[in-house]
Design an enzyme around this catalytic site. Structure first.
Site, mmCIF file in Angstrom:
data_model
loop_
_atom_site.group_PDB
_atom_site.id
_atom_site.type_symbol
_atom_site.label_atom_id
_atom_site.label_comp_id
_atom_site.label_asym_id
_atom_site.label_seq_id
_atom_site.Cartn_x
_atom_site.Cartn_y
_atom_site.Cartn_z
ATOM 1 N N ASN A 293 0.837 -1.220 0.000
ATOM 2 C CA ASN A 293 0.000 0.000 0.000
ATOM 3 C C ASN A 293 0.860 1.254 0.000
ATOM 4 O OD1 ASN A 293 -3.072 -0.436 0.213
ATOM 5 N ND2 ASN A 293 -2.201 -2.053 1.497
ATOM 6 N N ARG B 258 7.651 6.088 25.450
ATOM 7 C CA ARG B 258 8.941 6.566 24.931
ATOM 8 C C ARG B 258 9.113 6.213 23.461
ATOM 9 N NH1 ARG B 258 12.307 6.168 30.527
ATOM 10 N NH2 ARG B 258 10.320 5.464 31.319
ATOM 11 N N MET C 206 1.074 -2.574 12.117
ATOM 12 C CA MET C 206 0.378 -3.558 12.933
ATOM 13 C C MET C 206 0.511 -3.299 14.439
ATOM 14 S SD MET C 206 -1.300 -5.160 10.858
ATOM 15 C CE MET C 206 -1.504 -6.094 9.339
ATOM 16 N N ILE D 228 -1.205 -0.712 17.752
ATOM 17 C CA ILE D 228 -2.266 0.232 18.118
ATOM 18 C C ILE D 228 -1.612 1.578 18.401
ATOM 19 C CG2 ILE D 228 -4.041 0.734 19.833
ATOM 20 C CD1 ILE D 228 -4.123 -2.400 20.200
ATOM 21 N N HIS E 13 -8.127 -0.996 6.262
ATOM 22 C CA HIS E 13 -8.335 -2.310 6.875
ATOM 23 C C HIS E 13 -9.009 -3.238 5.848
ATOM 24 C CE1 HIS E 13 -8.782 -5.210 10.052
ATOM 25 N NE2 HIS E 13 -9.997 -5.429 9.592
HETATM 26 C C1 GAR Z 1 -3.214 -4.519 4.141
HETATM 27 O O1 GAR Z 1 -4.084 -5.475 3.585
HETATM 28 C C2 GAR Z 1 -3.913 -3.692 5.193
HETATM 29 O O2 GAR Z 1 -5.263 -3.473 4.899
HETATM 30 C C3 GAR Z 1 -3.746 -4.582 6.407
HETATM 31 O O3 GAR Z 1 -2.438 -5.041 6.319
HETATM 32 C C4 GAR Z 1 -2.104 -5.196 4.932
HETATM 33 C C5 GAR Z 1 -0.747 -4.602 4.691
HETATM 34 O O4 GAR Z 1 -0.274 -4.900 3.422
HETATM 35 N N1 GAR Z 1 -4.011 -3.854 7.615
HETATM 36 C C6 GAR Z 1 -4.598 -4.384 8.686
HETATM 37 O O5 GAR Z 1 -4.915 -5.556 8.765
HETATM 38 C C7 GAR Z 1 -4.850 -3.407 9.837
HETATM 39 N N2 GAR Z 1 -5.606 -4.002 10.857
HETATM 40 P P1 GAR Z 1 0.940 -4.088 2.782
HETATM 41 O O6 GAR Z 1 2.054 -4.071 3.839
HETATM 42 O O7 GAR Z 1 1.351 -4.886 1.577
HETATM 43 O O8 GAR Z 1 0.461 -2.717 2.451
#
Ligand code: GAR
EC number: 2.1.2.2
Length: 189
Positions: A13, A66, A89, A91, A108
């Protein structure tokens, strides 16, 4: 006044955001990648695209406050106004959230509020649902909560495998996220 992308892994992304911003000549630059994992492919992508990056490893800090303060300091150094989470990944805690209220978006891979968390595609596939999708939303203190900005549905077809469903979802993400992020930072949402 630029955009920082936060990523933890592959960074596909992040790549689609960089590619679109270059191709479409965005008014607001993507000025920084923040990555929490030293071996993430996202870092290679930043190097290849010549986007400044900082790998800030939470294990190097005594606690989350920190760790996040180091991120905030880095964001100030790069004059970041908008934060785009792209497969980050962790919070976001209040150390980052408070100075950036309303300035953090996330993508998401499900139709939230269904299937929050780290394994959304797999959970939707094994449930099994017939329709899942992609959600882009503002960040608040919860996990994959916060006001929804955009959603797009993806059908789960009888012949889909987990891999083919992941592929379909990622293709939607790579098209939708740059479009929404650009509108947002240009004040056109
Ligand atoms: C993506 O599919 C994003 O939507 C998901 O992680 C992937 C990252 O892919 N995010 C989550 O699950 C957030 N809870 P990438 O590193 O190839 O962009």
């Amino acid at each position: 006044m630029g955009i920082a992308v936060f990523a933890s892994g592959n960074g596909s992304n992040f790549q689609s955001l960089i590619d679109c911003s270059n191709k479409e000549n965005w008014e607001v630059p993507i000025s920084l990648l923040i990555c929490d994992r030293p071996n993430a492919k996202a870092i290679e992508r930043a190097q290849a695209a010549k986007v400044p990056y900082r790998c800030i490893n939470p294990h190097d800090f005594a606690d989350k406050v920190r760790y996040e303060q180091e991120i905030v300091n880095t964001l100030e150094e790069y004059q970041i106004k908008w934060i785009v989470l792209a497969g980050y990944m962790r919070i976001i805690g209040e150390t980052i959230l408070n100075p950036f209220i309303g300035k953090i978006v996330n993508i998401h891979p499900s139709l939230l509020p269904a299937f929050p968390g780290k394994h959304a595609i797999e959970e939707a596939f094994t449930y099994p649902v017939k329709i899942t999708g992609v959600t882009i939303h503002f960040i608040d203190e919860g996990i994959d909560t916060g006001p929804i900005i955009a959603q797009e549905a993806v059908s789960v077809d009888p012949d889909d495998t987990l891999a083919s469903l992941e592929d379909k979802i990622h293709r939607v993400e790579h098209r939708l996220y740059p479009k929404i992020v650009r509108s947002w930072v240009e004040g056109k949402l």
